[in-house]
Design a protein around this motif. Sequence first.
Motif, PDB file in Angstrom:
ATOM      1  N   ALA A  71       3.946  -1.005 -23.790  1.00  0.00           N
ATOM      2  CA  ALA A  71       2.756  -0.224 -22.940  1.00  0.00           C
ATOM      3  C   ALA A  71       2.644  -1.336 -22.054  1.00  0.00           C
ATOM      4  CB  ALA A  71       1.853  -0.189 -23.887  1.00  0.00           C
ATOM      5  N   THR A  73      -6.752   0.796 -14.537  1.00  0.00           N
ATOM      6  CA  THR A  73      -6.046  -0.419 -14.346  1.00  0.00           C
ATOM      7  C   THR A  73      -6.577  -1.448 -14.191  1.00  0.00           C
ATOM      8  OG1 THR A  73      -4.233   1.352 -14.620  1.00  0.00           O
ATOM      9  CG2 THR A  73      -3.472  -0.725 -13.320  1.00  0.00           C
ATOM     10  N   ASP A 120      -1.895   4.340 -20.998  1.00  0.00           N
ATOM     11  CA  ASP A 120      -1.241   5.249 -20.287  1.00  0.00           C
ATOM     12  C   ASP A 120      -1.323   4.486 -18.998  1.00  0.00           C
ATOM     13  OD1 ASP A 120      -3.932   5.925 -18.943  1.00  0.00           O
ATOM     14  OD2 ASP A 120      -3.578   7.644 -20.331  1.00  0.00           O
ATOM     15  N   GLU A 121      -0.421   5.179 -17.837  1.00  0.00           N
ATOM     16  CA  GLU A 121      -0.711   4.333 -16.883  1.00  0.00           C
ATOM     17  C   GLU A 121      -2.090   4.641 -15.983  1.00  0.00           C
ATOM     18  OE1 GLU A 121      -0.467   8.905 -15.900  1.00  0.00           O
ATOM     19  OE2 GLU A 121       0.825   7.494 -17.656  1.00  0.00           O
ATOM     20  N   ASN A 122      -3.028   5.552 -16.504  1.00  0.00           N
ATOM     21  CA  ASN A 122      -4.443   4.957 -16.160  1.00  0.00           C
ATOM     22  C   ASN A 122      -5.002   3.762 -16.204  1.00  0.00           C
ATOM     23  OD1 ASN A 122      -3.840   7.572 -14.242  1.00  0.00           O
ATOM     24  ND2 ASN A 122      -4.128   8.531 -16.418  1.00  0.00           N
ATOM     25  N   GLN A 164       5.091  -2.382 -18.722  1.00  0.00           N
ATOM     26  CA  GLN A 164       3.981  -0.953 -18.277  1.00  0.00           C
ATOM     27  C   GLN A 164       3.122  -1.208 -17.016  1.00  0.00           C
ATOM     28  OE1 GLN A 164       4.180   3.784 -18.695  1.00  0.00           O
ATOM     29  NE2 GLN A 164       2.420   3.118 -18.521  1.00  0.00           N
ATOM     30  N   GLU A 222       4.336  -3.756 -14.296  1.00  0.00           N
ATOM     31  CA  GLU A 222       4.537  -3.018 -13.202  1.00  0.00           C
ATOM     32  C   GLU A 222       4.900  -2.305 -12.544  1.00  0.00           C
ATOM     33  OE1 GLU A 222       8.313  -0.368 -15.219  1.00  0.00           O
ATOM     34  OE2 GLU A 222       9.031  -2.486 -15.885  1.00  0.00           O
ATOM     35  N   LEU A 223       2.671  -1.679 -13.111  1.00  0.00           N
ATOM     36  CA  LEU A 223       1.748  -1.469 -12.463  1.00  0.00           C
ATOM     37  C   LEU A 223       1.312  -2.413 -11.891  1.00  0.00           C
ATOM     38  CD1 LEU A 223       1.007   1.841 -14.828  1.00  0.00           C
ATOM     39  CD2 LEU A 223       1.952   2.467 -12.829  1.00  0.00           C
ATOM     40  N   ALA A 264       9.838   6.328 -16.141  1.00  0.00           N
ATOM     41  CA  ALA A 264       9.442   7.352 -16.957  1.00  0.00           C
ATOM     42  C   ALA A 264       7.667   6.789 -17.570  1.00  0.00           C
ATOM     43  CB  ALA A 264       9.968   8.243 -17.993  1.00  0.00           C
ATOM     44  N   LYS A 265       6.944   7.285 -17.470  1.00  0.00           N
ATOM     45  CA  LYS A 265       5.310   7.065 -17.874  1.00  0.00           C
ATOM     46  C   LYS A 265       5.501   7.097 -19.519  1.00  0.00           C
ATOM     47  CE  LYS A 265       2.927   7.247 -13.872  1.00  0.00           C
ATOM     48  NZ  LYS A 265       4.171   7.141 -12.945  1.00  0.00           N
ATOM     49  N   PHE A 266       5.100   5.758 -20.351  1.00  0.00           N
ATOM     50  CA  PHE A 266       4.955   5.944 -21.621  1.00  0.00           C
ATOM     51  C   PHE A 266       3.353   5.460 -21.513  1.00  0.00           C
ATOM     52  CE2 PHE A 266       4.921   2.814 -25.158  1.00  0.00           C
ATOM     53  CZ  PHE A 266       5.482   3.297 -25.413  1.00  0.00           C
ATOM     54  N   ILE A 267       3.321   6.274 -22.801  1.00  0.00           N
ATOM     55  CA  ILE A 267       1.713   6.794 -23.942  1.00  0.00           C
ATOM     56  C   ILE A 267       1.922   5.934 -24.839  1.00  0.00           C
ATOM     57  CG2 ILE A 267       0.164   8.472 -23.833  1.00  0.00           C
ATOM     58  CD1 ILE A 267       0.763  10.239 -21.766  1.00  0.00           C
TER      59      ILE A 267
END
Length: 156
Positions: free
Chosen positions: A146, A85, A66-68, A149, A152-153, A2-5
């Motif tokens: 964060a 990122t 976030d993921e961006n 995450q 990991e990305l 799940a994406k954590f923001i």
Amino acid sequence: MAKFIFRETQRFNQTWIWAILVLVTGITFYGIFTQPVEGWDIIIPIIILGLVFMLFVSLQLKTRIDENGLSFSYFPLISQRKYSTDQIKKLELIEYNSLTKFGGWGIRFNFAMWGYNVGGKHGLIVTLKDKKFLIGTQKPEEMQKAIKQFEELKSA
């Protein structure tokens, strides 16, 4: 996964800061109304105090991860800055003393990096290719999620 923001908005809400502002305002008004002053001698201090109060009321440090990537703003002084990122080499959560590391709170420079904070003792050091800076946080546990995450990305 799940994406954590991570989102955080911080303001200057320390009692001592507001106590100093109220004390200075009280002393100024006492001086204005107990001395024989007229015209601009009354208006200028009132305008300056009003502007200082408006600045402290409106100051807010907003951070989002976030993921961006990462974005932050220090309204009304710094508009939103975004870092993808790919631009970020490393994120690191530290515990620090803003008074000794940066000489205080707000937007500071210590000859090594810029610091953006409003209080607290935790900060995120963001390392880019050619610079690094610190963003204060009062949510270190969420910030750590964060960072995890982000790592990991980056490794994927």
